[in-house]
Design an enzyme around this catalytic site. Sequence first.
Site, PDB file in Angstrom:
ATOM      1  N   ARG A 306      95.947 -31.146 -64.945  1.00  0.00           N
ATOM      2  CA  ARG A 306      94.957 -30.667 -66.128  1.00  0.00           C
ATOM      3  C   ARG A 306      94.260 -31.710 -66.598  1.00  0.00           C
ATOM      4  NH1 ARG A 306      93.453 -25.886 -68.044  1.00  0.00           N
ATOM      5  NH2 ARG A 306      94.935 -24.705 -66.813  1.00  0.00           N
ATOM      6  N   GLU A 685      93.407 -22.111 -75.965  1.00  0.00           N
ATOM      7  CA  GLU A 685      93.431 -23.364 -76.132  1.00  0.00           C
ATOM      8  C   GLU A 685      92.073 -24.199 -76.306  1.00  0.00           C
ATOM      9  OE1 GLU A 685      95.804 -23.231 -72.265  1.00  0.00           O
ATOM     10  OE2 GLU A 685      96.874 -24.865 -72.922  1.00  0.00           O
TER      11      GLU A 685
HETATM   12  N1  MTE Z   1      98.259 -19.135 -81.422  1.00  0.00           N
HETATM   13  C1  MTE Z   1      99.168 -19.048 -82.316  1.00  0.00           C
HETATM   14  N2  MTE Z   1      98.873 -18.324 -83.460  1.00  0.00           N
HETATM   15  N3  MTE Z   1     100.439 -19.277 -82.106  1.00  0.00           N
HETATM   16  C2  MTE Z   1     100.752 -20.129 -80.843  1.00  0.00           C
HETATM   17  O1  MTE Z   1     102.024 -20.315 -80.591  1.00  0.00           O
HETATM   18  N4  MTE Z   1      99.724 -20.983 -78.816  1.00  0.00           N
HETATM   19  C3  MTE Z   1      98.727 -21.520 -78.341  1.00  0.00           C
HETATM   20  C4  MTE Z   1      97.502 -20.390 -78.236  1.00  0.00           C
HETATM   21  N5  MTE Z   1      97.231 -19.777 -79.495  1.00  0.00           N
HETATM   22  C5  MTE Z   1      99.774 -20.326 -80.019  1.00  0.00           C
HETATM   23  C6  MTE Z   1      98.375 -19.829 -80.518  1.00  0.00           C
HETATM   24  C7  MTE Z   1      98.672 -21.834 -76.845  1.00  0.00           C
HETATM   25  S1  MTE Z   1      99.333 -23.421 -76.468  1.00  0.00           S
HETATM   26  C8  MTE Z   1      98.468 -21.149 -75.774  1.00  0.00           C
HETATM   27  S2  MTE Z   1      98.630 -21.537 -74.278  1.00  0.00           S
HETATM   28  C9  MTE Z   1      98.028 -19.607 -75.797  1.00  0.00           C
HETATM   29  O2  MTE Z   1      97.775 -19.319 -77.476  1.00  0.00           O
HETATM   30  C10 MTE Z   1      98.947 -18.553 -75.264  1.00  0.00           C
HETATM   31  O3  MTE Z   1      98.660 -17.331 -75.478  1.00  0.00           O
HETATM   32  P1  MTE Z   1      97.609 -16.395 -75.038  1.00  0.00           P
HETATM   33  O4  MTE Z   1      97.692 -16.837 -73.365  1.00  0.00           O
HETATM   34  O5  MTE Z   1      97.931 -15.100 -75.114  1.00  0.00           O
HETATM   35  O6  MTE Z   1      96.075 -16.958 -75.499  1.00  0.00           O
HETATM   36  N1  HPA Z   2      98.888 -24.543 -68.625  1.00  0.00           N
HETATM   37  C1  HPA Z   2      99.989 -24.374 -69.404  1.00  0.00           C
HETATM   38  N2  HPA Z   2     101.231 -24.226 -68.732  1.00  0.00           N
HETATM   39  C2  HPA Z   2     101.471 -24.430 -67.584  1.00  0.00           C
HETATM   40  C3  HPA Z   2     100.249 -24.888 -66.618  1.00  0.00           C
HETATM   41  C4  HPA Z   2      98.817 -24.713 -67.247  1.00  0.00           C
HETATM   42  O1  HPA Z   2      97.866 -25.075 -66.728  1.00  0.00           O
HETATM   43  N3  HPA Z   2     100.691 -24.875 -65.391  1.00  0.00           N
HETATM   44  C5  HPA Z   2     101.910 -24.630 -65.502  1.00  0.00           C
HETATM   45  N4  HPA Z   2     102.351 -24.692 -66.495  1.00  0.00           N
HETATM   46 MO1  MOS Z   3     100.033 -23.311 -73.960  1.00  0.00          MO
HETATM   47  S1  MOS Z   3     100.201 -25.517 -73.966  1.00  0.00           S
HETATM   48  O1  MOS Z   3      99.678 -23.326 -72.317  1.00  0.00           O
HETATM   49  O2  MOS Z   3     101.543 -22.902 -74.206  1.00  0.00           O
END
Ligand code: MTE
Ligand code: HPA
Ligand code: MOS
Length: 732
Positions: A306, A685
């Site tokens: 990534r 993210e």
């Molecule tokens: N938002 C909150 N409030 N708490 C969290 O732990 N994690 C983040 C993001 N937003 C997080 C957050 C991360 S690292 C990711 S990958 C995504 O939420 C995961 O959830 P989603 O795939 O449903 O967006």
């Molecule tokens: N993002 C988060 N978690 C993961 C990924 C990624 O791209 N690939 C494998 N685990």
């Molecule tokens: Mo988020 S770092 O992909 O949990």
Amino acid sequence: MKRNPESVLNVLGKTQYLDDLPENAGMLHAAVVLSPSAHGRFSGLDTAAALAMDSSVRVVVAADIPGQNELGTAVFDEPLLAAGEWHYHGQVLALVLASSRSLARKAAARVAVQGAEQLPAVTDPREAAARGNIILSPRTQRSGDVDTAFLACDVVVSGRVESGGQEHVYLETQGAIAWPDDSGGVRLLSGTQSPSGVQKIVARVLGLPMNLVEVETRRLGGAFGGKEDQATGWAALAALGAVVSGRPVKINLNRRDDMVATGKRHPYSSDFRIGLKKDGTILAFEADFYQNSGAATDLSPAIIPRTLFHAAGAYHIPNVRVTGTMCRTNLIPFTAFRGFGGPQGFFVIESAIDAAARALGIEPADIQRRNLLSDGDEFHYGMVAEDPRAKETMERCLAKADWNKLRADIRDFNAAHAGLKRGAAATPVCFGISFTKIMMNQGGALVHIYNDGSVGVSTGAVEMGQGVGRKIALVVADALGIPDSKVKIETTRTVTVANTMPTAASTGTDINAMAAKIACDQLRARLDALAKDRPGLDFVQLVALAHEQRVDLSAHAFYATPGLHYDLATEKGKPFHYHVYGCAVVTATLDVLRGTYQFDDAFIVHDIAHSIDPVIDRGQVEGAFAQGLGWAALEELAFGADGRLLANTLSTYKLPDAHFMPRMDVEFLERPNPGTVANSKAVGEPPLMYGIAGYFAVLDALKAVHPDKPAFYDLPMTPEKALRFLSEEDSP
Ligand code: MTE
Ligand code: HPA
Ligand code: MOS
């Protein structure tokens, strides 16, 4: 305005997290004995003093593990309990069980390490690489012909970039509860982003088939990637304790143990070379990323690609060569953290552009604007940009910030003030959506319509505050044509939807809401078939009729993101379903005497496509930006030269708060994204990268003091580094 019921509970303080649940009679509490230094050997543990404290005290060590003493996802190179040697400060040496939490912690403190011998510790990734301590092989992605392209450039600039780690500081620390089961297996409540991942490892550790391990995740009080892989060990310890003692076991780390003993964002040390034409067109870019992976593999092999995928930022660069090396050091195994290696890549290309701008005597924004991705541009990994929104979001963001006037105002202000200097910077973002490991882009859902017309939805998605449950409920309500108040999102359980992937990579809604929608479409088709002969029936009446006529009111569905492919040999393919774009402009004011600064304004234009819940999405953009700004300009994850974590409490690890944050003006670019659920785009993210603009805003103010001094690229920006730059000595 529609309300997310989960948010209402949070605001009222009524949400039940793991530690809020009533405890069972006979439950044992667990604490851990952690390694005292970064690298050492030991002959055993002296448990006499701990055991003498109370008859309920029990110490569990590696030899008590019935199955494999191994953690990992692809590479199993981390023991659950250290045996004979430890490889980082904070590694778990033993599990201590007792009838109360405080007794368990006191007993753990009385366990003594026997025959300890200190071994040399390597904490620097470049040193580790030089010694050949790397994980797997380095990866290189390339496009064009970099070496020839550099010869044709008007300027070539090279430099070094450092970026620090980051502590997740989820409000709810790591934890799990395990119950021994009369099937011979265990039932677990785990604070994990990956219930199936926990199930798999617990089964391995206990030497059981997966069907004897049941994992449930209710919700998480934040995770941010810190519970994608690293919740597993704590669940496995609870499960081990339950099997060894025959009693329910609960583990819930205190904040200091959590900070010391869990992985964080990877620090990186990188070299770059960038070549441009006089007009600012970037012809060639080269970077070497030394990832400080820590002492075990963990998710590093998924994170390094990534970084490479995002090494060219939001730009089209025709000649690229980027290499990532995972360096094994004696620090905590670093892990997933919002952005997953992307931010580290972005910071290097933005640093390179900043250095190039100085060499060309132009502004960084001139280079940025000239090189943004256009329709049909090919990324260095072979994917073609479709409907890229980099130019649109950046131009809208600059207009929003009134960029030309802002630059002029700042020049005037800086000319008139000696003690204060202002600065501003823009950061455009382009972030790929899909797990970097293609196999992981799959998910399932199970939807029940109960015969009173209410609906229960299970998926693999874990609610961690990001609102995925709410978004799934809205999608389900829409697909079934019912009010969302009729939809309940069930807890995430391995017995309901199996073989799920972690809720991560920002794909929680993309994958799980899509699977739920497919299940709802099947149910809707069954109901519609009945409705043909009975027009005028409402949903509840139709459901009752279906039940009467023995029609299945449950549906399971599966979704796998289509169209992904990647060839590891050539490092080319289509690793992402699509990209998310956006731009931030951040302004800062620097106190020249003290090196302190404040952020004044942030203007953000974010590519939301279609927002399923605009309140949640705004929260995600603002929250991610705050977390990114903290990483870029505040949070310093300090390790001592001996490899011990110095920033191990919230008094020594500073977090962004309301006073640190600038005024935020967030605007959505709304244009549907075909091929996703509700034409939406993932949001979790990508906005974290907007925080990088904060680093360069302060740097811009610093340059106003010393225009001729070379800049430094050592994130986070801190007042200490700023002051060193200001005090005329060498750059920090
Ligand atoms: N938002 C909150 N409030 N708490 C969290 O732990 N994690 C983040 C993001 N937003 C997080 C957050 C991360 S690292 C990711 S990958 C995504 O939420 C995961 O959830 P989603 O795939 O449903 O967006
Ligand atoms: N993002 C988060 N978690 C993961 C990924 C990624 O791209 N690939 C494998 N685990
Ligand atoms: Mo988020 S770092 O992909 O949990």
